[in-house]
Design a protein around this motif. Structure first.
Motif, PDB file in Angstrom:
ATOM      1  N   PHE A   6       0.839  -1.201   0.000  1.00 32.93           N
ATOM      2  CA  PHE A   6       0.000   0.000   0.000  1.00 32.93           C
ATOM      3  C   PHE A   6       0.876   1.255   0.000  1.00 32.93           C
ATOM      4  CE2 PHE A   6      -2.007   3.446   2.331  1.00 32.93           C
ATOM      5  CZ  PHE A   6      -3.111   3.678   1.523  1.00 32.93           C
ATOM      6  N   ALA A   7       1.919   1.255   0.841  1.00 35.41           N
ATOM      7  CA  ALA A   7       2.824   2.410   0.906  1.00 35.41           C
ATOM      8  C   ALA A   7       3.494   2.646  -0.448  1.00 35.41           C
ATOM      9  CB  ALA A   7       3.865   2.203   2.002  1.00 35.41           C
ATOM     10  N   LEU A   8       3.863   1.581  -1.119  1.00 33.53           N
ATOM     11  CA  LEU A   8       4.479   1.692  -2.443  1.00 33.53           C
ATOM     12  C   LEU A   8       3.495   2.282  -3.454  1.00 33.53           C
ATOM     13  CD1 LEU A   8       6.795   1.138  -4.428  1.00 33.53           C
ATOM     14  CD2 LEU A   8       5.886  -1.193  -4.667  1.00 33.53           C
ATOM     15  N   LEU A   9       2.283   1.761  -3.474  1.00 32.26           N
ATOM     16  CA  LEU A   9       1.262   2.276  -4.382  1.00 32.26           C
ATOM     17  C   LEU A   9       0.994   3.747  -4.103  1.00 32.26           C
ATOM     18  CD1 LEU A   9      -0.931   1.927  -6.550  1.00 32.26           C
ATOM     19  CD2 LEU A   9      -2.468   1.132  -4.730  1.00 32.26           C
ATOM     20  N   SER A 109      -4.048  12.118 -14.242  1.00 33.17           N
ATOM     21  CA  SER A 109      -2.816  11.630 -13.624  1.00 33.17           C
ATOM     22  C   SER A 109      -3.099  10.484 -12.672  1.00 33.17           C
ATOM     23  CB  SER A 109      -2.108  12.766 -12.872  1.00 33.17           C
ATOM     24  OG  SER A 109      -1.753  13.793 -13.757  1.00 33.17           O
ATOM     25  N   LEU A 110      -4.172  10.595 -11.921  1.00 31.37           N
ATOM     26  CA  LEU A 110      -4.553   9.528 -11.002  1.00 31.37           C
ATOM     27  C   LEU A 110      -4.841   8.240 -11.782  1.00 31.37           C
ATOM     28  CD1 LEU A 110      -5.288   8.457  -8.211  1.00 31.37           C
ATOM     29  CD2 LEU A 110      -7.567   9.473  -8.517  1.00 31.37           C
ATOM     30  N   GLU A 111      -5.617   8.365 -12.831  1.00 31.30           N
ATOM     31  CA  GLU A 111      -5.963   7.189 -13.630  1.00 31.30           C
ATOM     32  C   GLU A 111      -4.719   6.587 -14.276  1.00 31.30           C
ATOM     33  OE1 GLU A 111      -7.907   4.063 -15.044  1.00 31.30           O
ATOM     34  OE2 GLU A 111      -8.693   5.495 -13.588  1.00 31.30           O
ATOM     35  N   ALA A 112      -3.834   7.420 -14.800  1.00 30.83           N
ATOM     36  CA  ALA A 112      -2.609   6.914 -15.440  1.00 30.83           C
ATOM     37  C   ALA A 112      -1.706   6.214 -14.426  1.00 30.83           C
ATOM     38  CB  ALA A 112      -1.859   8.068 -16.117  1.00 30.83           C
ATOM     39  N   ALA A 113      -1.573   6.781 -13.237  1.00 33.67           N
ATOM     40  CA  ALA A 113      -0.738   6.166 -12.208  1.00 33.67           C
ATOM     41  C   ALA A 113      -1.317   4.830 -11.767  1.00 33.67           C
ATOM     42  CB  ALA A 113      -0.592   7.115 -11.017  1.00 33.67           C
ATOM     43  N   LEU A 114      -2.628   4.765 -11.634  1.00 32.62           N
ATOM     44  CA  LEU A 114      -3.258   3.505 -11.244  1.00 32.62           C
ATOM     45  C   LEU A 114      -3.122   2.457 -12.347  1.00 32.62           C
ATOM     46  CD1 LEU A 114      -6.453   4.793  -9.413  1.00 32.62           C
ATOM     47  CD2 LEU A 114      -4.427   3.727  -8.379  1.00 32.62           C
ATOM     48  N   GLU A 115      -3.242   2.877 -13.593  1.00 35.13           N
ATOM     49  CA  GLU A 115      -3.073   1.936 -14.708  1.00 35.13           C
ATOM     50  C   GLU A 115      -1.665   1.360 -14.719  1.00 35.13           C
ATOM     51  OE1 GLU A 115      -4.262   3.275 -18.606  1.00 35.13           O
ATOM     52  OE2 GLU A 115      -6.164   4.024 -17.809  1.00 35.13           O
ATOM     53  N   ARG A 116      -0.649   2.210 -14.523  1.00 33.42           N
ATOM     54  CA  ARG A 116       0.726   1.730 -14.484  1.00 33.42           C
ATOM     55  C   ARG A 116       0.933   0.770 -13.318  1.00 33.42           C
ATOM     56  NH1 ARG A 116       1.719   6.473 -16.611  1.00 33.42           N
ATOM     57  NH2 ARG A 116       2.001   7.637 -14.688  1.00 33.42           N
ATOM     58  N   ALA A 117       0.405   1.133 -12.163  1.00 36.23           N
ATOM     59  CA  ALA A 117       0.561   0.287 -10.972  1.00 36.23           C
ATOM     60  C   ALA A 117      -0.139  -1.054 -11.160  1.00 36.23           C
ATOM     61  CB  ALA A 117       0.020   1.002  -9.746  1.00 36.23           C
ATOM     62  N   GLU A 118      -1.219  -1.053 -11.907  1.00 39.65           N
ATOM     63  CA  GLU A 118      -1.967  -2.284 -12.144  1.00 39.65           C
ATOM     64  C   GLU A 118      -1.139  -3.304 -12.932  1.00 39.65           C
ATOM     65  OE1 GLU A 118      -6.655  -2.924 -12.788  1.00 39.65           O
ATOM     66  OE2 GLU A 118      -5.660  -1.668 -14.274  1.00 39.65           O
ATOM     67  N   GLY A 119      -0.147  -2.816 -13.654  1.00 34.10           N
ATOM     68  CA  GLY A 119       0.746  -3.702 -14.388  1.00 34.10           C
ATOM     69  C   GLY A 119       1.685  -4.487 -13.486  1.00 34.10           C
ATOM     70  N   PRO A 121       2.009  -7.116 -10.770  1.00 32.79           N
ATOM     71  CA  PRO A 121       1.127  -8.140 -10.190  1.00 32.79           C
ATOM     72  C   PRO A 121       0.936  -8.009  -8.672  1.00 32.79           C
ATOM     73  CG  PRO A 121       2.683  -9.141 -11.705  1.00 32.79           C
ATOM     74  CD  PRO A 121       3.094  -7.709 -11.551  1.00 32.79           C
ATOM     75  N   ALA A 122       1.954  -7.543  -7.971  1.00 33.10           N
ATOM     76  CA  ALA A 122       1.835  -7.395  -6.518  1.00 33.10           C
ATOM     77  C   ALA A 122       0.879  -6.264  -6.147  1.00 33.10           C
ATOM     78  CB  ALA A 122       3.213  -7.146  -5.898  1.00 33.10           C
ATOM     79  N   LEU A 123       0.788  -5.248  -7.008  1.00 33.58           N
ATOM     80  CA  LEU A 123      -0.066  -4.090  -6.712  1.00 33.58           C
ATOM     81  C   LEU A 123      -1.468  -4.206  -7.298  1.00 33.58           C
ATOM     82  CD1 LEU A 123       2.473  -1.166  -7.217  1.00 33.58           C
ATOM     83  CD2 LEU A 123       1.730  -2.219  -5.069  1.00 33.58           C
ATOM     84  N   LYS A 124      -1.653  -5.105  -8.228  1.00 32.86           N
ATOM     85  CA  LYS A 124      -2.938  -5.217  -8.923  1.00 32.86           C
ATOM     86  C   LYS A 124      -4.132  -5.350  -7.971  1.00 32.86           C
ATOM     87  CE  LYS A 124      -5.171  -7.328 -12.823  1.00 32.86           C
ATOM     88  NZ  LYS A 124      -4.971  -8.099 -14.043  1.00 32.86           N
ATOM     89  N   VAL A 130      -8.742   0.060  -4.598  1.00 31.79           N
ATOM     90  CA  VAL A 130      -8.857   1.516  -4.687  1.00 31.79           C
ATOM     91  C   VAL A 130      -9.960   1.898  -5.664  1.00 31.79           C
ATOM     92  CG1 VAL A 130      -7.670   3.596  -5.520  1.00 31.79           C
ATOM     93  CG2 VAL A 130      -6.484   2.007  -3.982  1.00 31.79           C
ATOM     94  N   ARG A 131     -10.061   1.177  -6.719  1.00 29.80           N
ATOM     95  CA  ARG A 131     -11.096   1.456  -7.716  1.00 29.80           C
ATOM     96  C   ARG A 131     -12.449   0.893  -7.307  1.00 29.80           C
ATOM     97  NH1 ARG A 131      -7.558   0.360 -13.120  1.00 29.80           N
ATOM     98  NH2 ARG A 131      -6.839   2.497 -13.353  1.00 29.80           N
ATOM     99  N   GLY A 132     -12.493   0.176  -6.200  1.00 29.77           N
ATOM    100  CA  GLY A 132     -13.760  -0.356  -5.725  1.00 29.77           C
ATOM    101  C   GLY A 132     -14.170  -1.647  -6.403  1.00 29.77           C
ATOM    102  N   ALA A 133     -13.234  -2.271  -7.125  1.00 29.50           N
ATOM    103  CA  ALA A 133     -13.588  -3.466  -7.876  1.00 29.50           C
ATOM    104  C   ALA A 133     -13.241  -4.763  -7.142  1.00 29.50           C
ATOM    105  CB  ALA A 133     -12.860  -3.453  -9.229  1.00 29.50           C
ATOM    106  N   GLY A 134     -12.671  -4.661  -5.981  1.00 33.42           N
ATOM    107  CA  GLY A 134     -12.284  -5.881  -5.281  1.00 33.42           C
ATOM    108  C   GLY A 134     -11.630  -5.556  -3.959  1.00 33.42           C
ATOM    109  N   THR A 135     -11.193  -6.584  -3.288  1.00 36.72           N
ATOM    110  CA  THR A 135     -10.560  -6.439  -1.991  1.00 36.72           C
ATOM    111  C   THR A 135      -9.166  -7.027  -2.061  1.00 36.72           C
ATOM    112  OG1 THR A 135     -12.702  -6.716  -0.953  1.00 36.72           O
ATOM    113  CG2 THR A 135     -10.792  -6.959   0.465  1.00 36.72           C
ATOM    114  N   PRO A 136      -8.146  -6.303  -1.565  1.00 36.79           N
ATOM    115  CA  PRO A 136      -6.801  -6.854  -1.599  1.00 36.79           C
ATOM    116  C   PRO A 136      -6.682  -8.053  -0.663  1.00 36.79           C
ATOM    117  CG  PRO A 136      -6.815  -4.847  -0.299  1.00 36.79           C
ATOM    118  CD  PRO A 136      -8.192  -5.003  -0.905  1.00 36.79           C
ATOM    119  N   SER A 137      -5.865  -8.992  -1.055  1.00 36.93           N
ATOM    120  CA  SER A 137      -5.632 -10.128  -0.168  1.00 36.93           C
ATOM    121  C   SER A 137      -4.553  -9.756   0.832  1.00 36.93           C
ATOM    122  CB  SER A 137      -5.211 -11.344  -0.992  1.00 36.93           C
ATOM    123  OG  SER A 137      -4.045 -11.053  -1.736  1.00 36.93           O
ATOM    124  N   ALA A 138      -4.639 -10.303   2.033  1.00 32.08           N
ATOM    125  CA  ALA A 138      -3.673  -9.965   3.084  1.00 32.08           C
ATOM    126  C   ALA A 138      -2.377 -10.687   2.887  1.00 32.08           C
ATOM    127  CB  ALA A 138      -4.257 -10.311   4.444  1.00 32.08           C
TER     128      ALA A 138
END
Length: 138
Positions: A6-9, A109-119, A121-124, A130-138
């Motif tokens: 999360f801190a990295l993202l 900028s927010l959307e572009a940064a999130l798209e890059r981060a989505e690439g 696998p650890a941050l996906k 963040v986008r409300g589409a799921g829950t991160p695994s612990a």
């Protein structure tokens, strides 16, 4: 660990936002957020302490931030009519105009940064959360 990811993202997204707001509009990220908070308040004004809490700054940092915004003509200070010790920051018409100009840059900028981060696998999963589409695994 999820917190480290999360801190990295967060760091990646914040850096992208800050760079693009500064380049495109001469605004720091905290300045942009302060203008958003002021514009979103009922009368376009907030007590300095309320503004500090809303943007996550301490009192002295928000005082310096508001001084920069005042110098640029984007805000002004006023005293509370009920309690002369209370100081408010008020967004000006120029502040509203700068905010309106910077808003699309912030969103892109927010959307572009999130798209890059989505690439990554650890941050996906975090991006999905963040986008409300799921829950991160612990």
């Amino acid at each position: 660990m999820t917190w480290d990811l999360f801190a990295l993202l967060y760091a990646r997204v914040e850096a992208e936002l800050a760079k693009n707001l500064q380049r495109g509009h001469g605004l720091g990220l905290s300045e942009y957020r302060a203008l958003r908070q002021l514009a979103g308040s009922s009368c376009g004004e907030l007590r300095m302490q309320e503004l500090a809490e809303a943007v996550g700054l301490n009192q002295s940092s928000v005082t310096r931030l508001i001084a920069r915004l005042e110098e640029a003509g984007l805000t002004r200070r006023t005293l509370c009519s009920d309690d002369r010790r209370g100081v408010y920051s008020v967004i000006t018409d120029a502040g509203r105009a700068r905010l309106a100009e910077a808003g699309p840059t912030y969103e892109r900028s927010l959307e572009a940064a999130l798209e890059r981060a989505e690439g990554d696998p650890a941050l996906k999963p975090l991006v999905a959360a963040v986008r409300g589409a799921g829950t991160p695994s612990a």
